[in-house]
Enzyme design. Structure first.
Site, PDB file in Angstrom:
ATOM      1  N   CYS A  91       0.810  -1.223   0.000  1.00  0.00           N
ATOM      2  CA  CYS A  91       0.000   0.000   0.000  1.00  0.00           C
ATOM      3  C   CYS A  91       0.840   1.269   0.000  1.00  0.00           C
ATOM      4  O   CYS A  91       0.356   2.334  -0.404  1.00  0.00           O
ATOM      5  CB  CYS A  91      -0.919   0.022   1.219  1.00  0.00           C
ATOM      6  SG  CYS A  91      -1.880  -1.477   1.447  1.00  0.00           S
ATOM      7  N   HIS A 360      -8.579   2.605  -3.504  1.00  0.00           N
ATOM      8  CA  HIS A 360      -7.211   2.287  -3.086  1.00  0.00           C
ATOM      9  C   HIS A 360      -6.521   1.428  -4.147  1.00  0.00           C
ATOM     10  O   HIS A 360      -6.368   0.224  -3.982  1.00  0.00           O
ATOM     11  CB  HIS A 360      -7.263   1.558  -1.741  1.00  0.00           C
ATOM     12  CG  HIS A 360      -5.926   1.264  -1.134  1.00  0.00           C
ATOM     13  ND1 HIS A 360      -4.750   1.878  -1.534  1.00  0.00           N
ATOM     14  CD2 HIS A 360      -5.584   0.401  -0.134  1.00  0.00           C
ATOM     15  CE1 HIS A 360      -3.756   1.408  -0.808  1.00  0.00           C
ATOM     16  NE2 HIS A 360      -4.235   0.514   0.048  1.00  0.00           N
ATOM     17  N   CYS A 390      -1.110   2.550   6.297  1.00  0.00           N
ATOM     18  CA  CYS A 390      -0.716   1.222   6.749  1.00  0.00           C
ATOM     19  C   CYS A 390      -0.377   0.390   5.512  1.00  0.00           C
ATOM     20  O   CYS A 390      -0.816   0.693   4.396  1.00  0.00           O
ATOM     21  CB  CYS A 390      -1.811   0.563   7.572  1.00  0.00           C
ATOM     22  SG  CYS A 390      -3.375   0.326   6.701  1.00  0.00           S
TER      23      CYS A 390
END
Length: 404
Positions: A91, A360, A390
């Site tokens: 991520c 995302h 995160c």
């Protein structure tokens, strides 16, 4: 040793974020990356020959575009002298591309680098590790890269068989966070993103994407993920993803980030080189940090990463005008805010929405956040911000940035 040079970020741009299987699904990550790179050159007037390297972030690559940054640069018309490579910090990949670029510029290894993040989760591969030594009994087993990555990201000793959702539920139990609080944060995220979209706040950072189709070309110029029809009732009606194995489960598709498609890029250089090339610096990198936690509670990792980045910047949470905290899950955001003592309704947190509403697209998210941040700081008359997220597998990444 030569003193580190100052680093600025110029003209961060992004494509719209597409839904999983949505308008951008016909394009792979390389096509999205090529689109944003060409737009970056066109809008800035940057001579591609001045670019030393393109660092390409991607979470779900294939060998159709090996060394992703290099291939995307070549396809976008950059000269063969432009080098490039690929990185994956899940991520945090897009933000890490910017930070790697910054380190190379700071140390004088390069003068101009394009940091690129791209992902087409709609086209994430199905793959097999079998077959090279003959067909196994029962045929080949194909893994879904999206699901497999989430299951294997903790390695052998830190298994996450329920993927990232299972780790989110672990934080829910640890922090006692209710389903209602999660849904309320998700609704707020959609409302903020829709308001920004409606007002045209995203327009300056967006690059339209032309998508071929059977009925001709379609131009996609708006994010697909924000929902103007979101409501608490609709969110409450969604079934928790792990309720079959955990009756107390609360994490749903509605209070989690999406699986998405997008690309984003920016120029990383020194103030002096930016002036010489006629580029517009928008953000100055003040500090950054990465931190590790148990992979089974990875969502809390922005806390130690941000705390360390702020300490290195000589700043505190109270000094921040904007907190861009990627919303992997509402429960994860709420846990981080609880540790920081920040109210979930604090207007500094994700003023224009985040992962739940905007989506995302793993490799692109970090640079997407910077594109939004670079344009929202002037509109808010704000100066200092943090971008943090995160990272599946138990990491957190954070960068402290100043408006120029």
């Amino acid at each position: 040793m030569t003193a580190l040079r100052e680093v600025v970020l110029c003209s961060p741009l992004r494509t719209p974020v597409g839904r999983f299987g949505g308008a951008l699904a016909p394009l792979d990550a390389r096509a999205l990356a090529t689109t944003v790179l060409r737009a970056l050159v066109e809008r800035t007037g940057l001579d591609p020959a001045a670019v030393d390297s393109v660092i390409g972030a991607q979470g779900y690559p294939t060998m159709e575009s090996p060394a992703f940054g290099r291939v995307a640069a070549l396809d976008a018309g950059f000269p063969v002298t432009t080098t490039g490579y690929q990185l994956d910090r899940r991520c945090g990949s897009g933000l890490q591309a910017v930070l790697n670029a910054a380190m190379e510029v700071q140390t004088g290894v390069a003068d101009v680098i394009v940091a690129l993040g791209a992902e087409s989760m709609s086209n994430a591969p199905l793959y097999t590790e079998q077959g090279r030594r003959g067909l196994p009994p029962g045929g080949l087993l194909l893994h879904d890269a999206l699901a497999r990555g989430r299951e294997m990201v903790g390695g052998v000793d830190y298994p996450t068989p329920d993927g990232n959702v299972g780790t989110a539920e672990a934080l829910r139990a640890e922090y006692g966070i209710s389903r209602q609080a999660q849904d309320a944060l998700a609704l707020s995220s959609h409302q903020r993103a829709v308001a920004a979209q409606t007002s045209g706040a995203f327009d300056a950072e967006l690059v339209p994407v032309t998508v071929p189709g059977r009925r001709g070309e379609v131009v996609v110029d708006r994010d697909e993920h924000p929902r103007a029809d979101a409501s608490l009732d609709a969110l409450a009606a969604l079934r928790p993803l792990l309720v079959g194995s955990d009756p107390a489960a609360t994490v749903t598709a509605g209070n989690s980030s999406g699986q998405n498609d997008a690309a984003a890029a920016c120029v990383v250089t020194t103030p002096e080189t930016a002036r010489a090339l006629g580029l517009e610096p928008m953000l100055r990198l003040r500090s950054w940090a990465v931190a590790g936690v148990d992979p089974r509670r990875f969502g809390i990792a922005p806390v130690p990463a941000t705390n360390l980045a702020l300490a290195r910047a000589g700043a505190t949470l109270a000094d921040l005008d904007v907190v861009e905290l990627n919303e992997a899950f509402a429960v994860q955001v709420l846990a981080c805010l609880a540790d920081w003592g920040i109210d979930p309704e604090d207007p500094r947190v994700n003023p224009r929405g985040s992962g739940i509403s905007l989506g995302h697209p793993i490799g692109a998210t970090g640079v997407r956040m910077l594109a939004t941040l670079a344009h929202e700081l002037p509109s808010l008359d704000a100066e200092l911000a943090v971008a943090t997220m995160c990272i599946g597998g138990g990491q957190g990444l954070a960068a402290v940035l100043e408006r120029i």
